[in-house]
Enzyme design. Structure first.
Site, PDB file in Angstrom:
ATOM      1  N   ARG A 150     -17.542  -6.821  -4.680  1.00 18.12           N
ATOM      2  CA  ARG A 150     -15.879  -7.004  -4.699  1.00 18.12           C
ATOM      3  C   ARG A 150     -14.803  -5.829  -4.374  1.00 18.12           C
ATOM      4  NH1 ARG A 150     -13.937  -4.655  -8.175  1.00 18.12           N
ATOM      5  NH2 ARG A 150     -11.544  -5.924  -7.624  1.00 18.12           N
ATOM      6  N   GLY A 151     -13.914  -6.738  -3.900  1.00 15.52           N
ATOM      7  CA  GLY A 151     -12.847  -5.414  -3.422  1.00 15.52           C
ATOM      8  C   GLY A 151     -13.225  -5.319  -2.568  1.00 15.52           C
ATOM      9  N   ALA A 152     -11.775  -5.285  -1.625  1.00 20.25           N
ATOM     10  CA  ALA A 152     -12.143  -5.257  -0.049  1.00 20.25           C
ATOM     11  C   ALA A 152     -12.100  -4.418   0.761  1.00 20.25           C
ATOM     12  CB  ALA A 152     -10.418  -5.694   0.627  1.00 20.25           C
TER      13      ALA A 152
ATOM     14  N   ARG B 158     -16.184 -15.093   1.872  1.00 19.82           N
ATOM     15  CA  ARG B 158     -15.476 -14.713   1.574  1.00 19.82           C
ATOM     16  C   ARG B 158     -14.144 -15.030   2.587  1.00 19.82           C
ATOM     17  NH1 ARG B 158     -14.293 -10.972  -4.061  1.00 19.82           N
ATOM     18  NH2 ARG B 158     -13.537 -13.026  -4.016  1.00 19.82           N
TER      19      ARG B 158
ATOM     20  N   GLN C 217     -10.758  -8.719 -13.570  1.00 21.75           N
ATOM     21  CA  GLN C 217     -11.118  -7.497 -12.838  1.00 21.75           C
ATOM     22  C   GLN C 217     -10.768  -6.345 -14.065  1.00 21.75           C
ATOM     23  OE1 GLN C 217     -10.376 -10.065 -11.392  1.00 21.75           O
ATOM     24  NE2 GLN C 217     -11.005  -9.967  -9.498  1.00 21.75           N
TER      25      GLN C 217
ATOM     26  N   ASP D  50      -5.751  -7.304  -0.274  1.00 24.79           N
ATOM     27  CA  ASP D  50      -7.427  -7.258   0.711  1.00 24.79           C
ATOM     28  C   ASP D  50      -6.992  -8.261   1.939  1.00 24.79           C
ATOM     29  OD1 ASP D  50      -7.661  -8.383  -2.791  1.00 24.79           O
ATOM     30  OD2 ASP D  50      -9.402  -8.771  -1.652  1.00 24.79           O
TER      31      ASP D  50
ATOM     32  N   ASN E 276      -3.422 -10.024  -2.303  1.00 31.28           N
ATOM     33  CA  ASN E 276      -3.828  -9.750  -3.434  1.00 31.28           C
ATOM     34  C   ASN E 276      -3.978 -10.160  -4.500  1.00 31.28           C
ATOM     35  OD1 ASN E 276      -4.764  -6.762  -4.459  1.00 31.28           O
ATOM     36  ND2 ASN E 276      -3.398  -6.628  -5.815  1.00 31.28           N
ATOM     37  N   LYS E 277      -4.688  -9.163  -5.388  1.00 34.16           N
ATOM     38  CA  LYS E 277      -5.157 -10.856  -6.252  1.00 34.16           C
ATOM     39  C   LYS E 277      -4.322 -11.269  -7.197  1.00 34.16           C
ATOM     40  CE  LYS E 277      -8.881 -10.748  -7.553  1.00 34.16           C
ATOM     41  NZ  LYS E 277      -9.479 -12.188  -6.822  1.00 34.16           N
TER      42      LYS E 277
HETATM   43  O1  MRU Z   1     -11.678 -11.042  -6.209  1.00 34.02           O
HETATM   44  P1  MRU Z   1     -11.909  -9.609  -5.654  1.00 34.02           P
HETATM   45  O2  MRU Z   1     -12.287  -8.943  -6.877  1.00 34.02           O
HETATM   46  O3  MRU Z   1     -12.096  -9.086  -4.590  1.00 34.02           O
HETATM   47  O4  MRU Z   1      -9.932  -9.261  -5.813  1.00 34.02           O
HETATM   48  C1  MRU Z   1      -9.825  -7.430  -5.335  1.00 34.02           C
HETATM   49  C2  MRU Z   1      -8.693  -7.133  -5.600  1.00 34.02           C
HETATM   50  O5  MRU Z   1      -7.742  -8.269  -5.014  1.00 34.02           O
HETATM   51  C3  MRU Z   1      -7.840  -5.893  -4.554  1.00 34.02           C
HETATM   52  O6  MRU Z   1      -6.848  -5.745  -5.826  1.00 34.02           O
HETATM   53  C4  MRU Z   1      -7.894  -6.003  -3.786  1.00 34.02           C
HETATM   54  O7  MRU Z   1      -9.696  -5.957  -2.912  1.00 34.02           O
HETATM   55  C5  MRU Z   1      -7.998  -3.988  -3.265  1.00 34.02           C
HETATM   56  S1  MRU Z   1      -9.585  -3.375  -3.755  1.00 34.02           S
HETATM   57  C6  MRU Z   1      -9.885  -2.159  -3.294  1.00 34.02           C
END
Ligand code: MRU
Length: 346
Positions: free
Chosen positions: A45-47, A88, A195, A236, A246-247
């Site tokens: 996970r993470g963009a 996603r 996270q 994201d 973002n999250k």
């Molecule tokens: O749901 P996730 O864990 O994929 O969400 C991740 C985030 O929101 C991060 O802050 C974002 O992807 C940036 S990662 C460098």
């Protein structure tokens, strides 16, 4: 160095991020479907990490296409990509990586199919190595905003685990430490998927960077006590006007930062910009399962049958953002102009 994802003899190996911090185990994907499943279930996970995984998935998919001419090959590839693209919705890096892989296929249409498949594999590995370099460049720009003895608050995990390595927001922190600055991190735990508690705390501890874990609701307390010097988060998807997805919880942190006169920075690669969107309101927000909200460690925390909402991301409007740190430099308001300039440098 933490290897979030790598390719070993035709297998895509990733750290299973659902099992951290108690277990460091790996998941091997040998098909594009398995990669899609790993993205969907948040094994990865993470963009930016999602983007790298997607590119590697596309290459795995291409390997099993039996077509002998380009048109048939590309048609099959498009079908696979369409499916993968649904894993996603919010992080634009998924669509960005798929688009880049499709373009490579089109540019290589003159090659015999086996060579075209090798070219796609090579591109997926380039995306991985490029991502690490991009994060290091972002870190270099970002660390100029950080002073010695700063306390930095972050939300979610925008670290090595959310990228191919080094991280975006945590890349700024790592680069500051590498530049000899004494830095302490306050990490929001990031309900409901944790996270911050599970991943950010784990990877900063691995790197011996001082980190204190707090629950999301505590960050205003520490800001008001003047115990936070700046906030750095990842993204994201960033719309053309600088609104940031973002999250979930990021918006709340940004409002609190503004109220307390604390700079709020977003660190993200140019691949996270979606200049086709004029505002954050157009960004699709993923709704995840109620289960992830009400069950913690196999224990149910709410009555059976209760209605639950679980938007996994929120939008932070551009007026709450001090600057956006990219690998091409630091974009400041008005973002409509500065983000376009960053994208044009690519
Ligand atoms: O749901 P996730 O864990 O994929 O969400 C991740 C985030 O929101 C991060 O802050 C974002 O992807 C940036 S990662 C460098």
């Amino acid at each position: 160095m933490i290897k979030t994802i790598e390719s070993i003899n035709g297998v895509v190996r990733m750290i299973d991020q659902t099992r951290l911090p108690t277990e460091k185990v790996f998941v091997d994907c040998t098909t594009i479907e398995e990669v899609g499943q790993a993205i969907q279930t948040m094994i990865i996970r993470g963009a930016p990490a999602i983007g790298v995984a997607a590119a590697m998935g596309v290459s795995l998919g291409a390997d099993v296409i039996t077509a002998t001419n380009f048109d048939d090959f590309y048609r099959a590839m498009e079908q696979q990509c369409e499916q993968l693209g649904k894993s996603r919705p919010t992080a634009v890096n998924l669509a960005w990586a798929i688009k880049r892989m499709k373009q490579v296929a089109k540019d290589s249409r003159h090659l015999p199919i086996p060579e075209l498949k090798s070219r796609l594999k090579e591109e997926s590995l380039t995306i991985l190595t490029e991502d690490i370099k991009i994060n290091q460049a972002m870190g270099q720009h970002g660390q100029t905003l950080v002073e010695n003895d700063n306390v930095i608050l972050t939300h979610c995990n925008a670290g090595a685990l959310a990228t191919a390595g080094f991280g975006t927001a945590l890349g700024v922190i790592r680069a500051s430490v590498n530049a000899g600055k004494n830095i302490r991190v306050l990490a929001n735990e990031t309900r409901p998927f944790l996270q911050g508690a599970r991943l950010t705390a784990w990877e900063l501890k691995e790197d011996n960077i001082p980190v204190k874990l707090i629950t999301d609701s505590m960050c205003g307390f520490f800001m008001r006590k003047k115990e936070v010097d700046l906030v750095v988060v990842g993204a994201d998807r960033i719309a053309g006007n600088g609104d940031v997805a973002n999250k979930i919880g990021t918006y709340m942190v940004a409002v609190l930062a503004k109220e307390n006169n604390i700079p709020f920075y977003v660190a993200a690669p140019v691949s996270t910009l979606d200049l086709s969107l004029s505002s954050g309101d157009q960004i699709p927000i993923e709704e995840r399962s109620a289960e992830e909200v009400v069950v913690i460690n196999n224990k149910r925390m709410a009555p059976e049958g209760i209605e639950v909402a679980h938007p996994a991301f929120d939008i932070t409007p551009n007026n709450l953002i001090t600057a956006i740190i990219t690998e091409e430099g630091i974009a400041r308001p008005p973002f409509t102009d500065s983000l376009k300039a960053m994208a044009q440098k690519k």
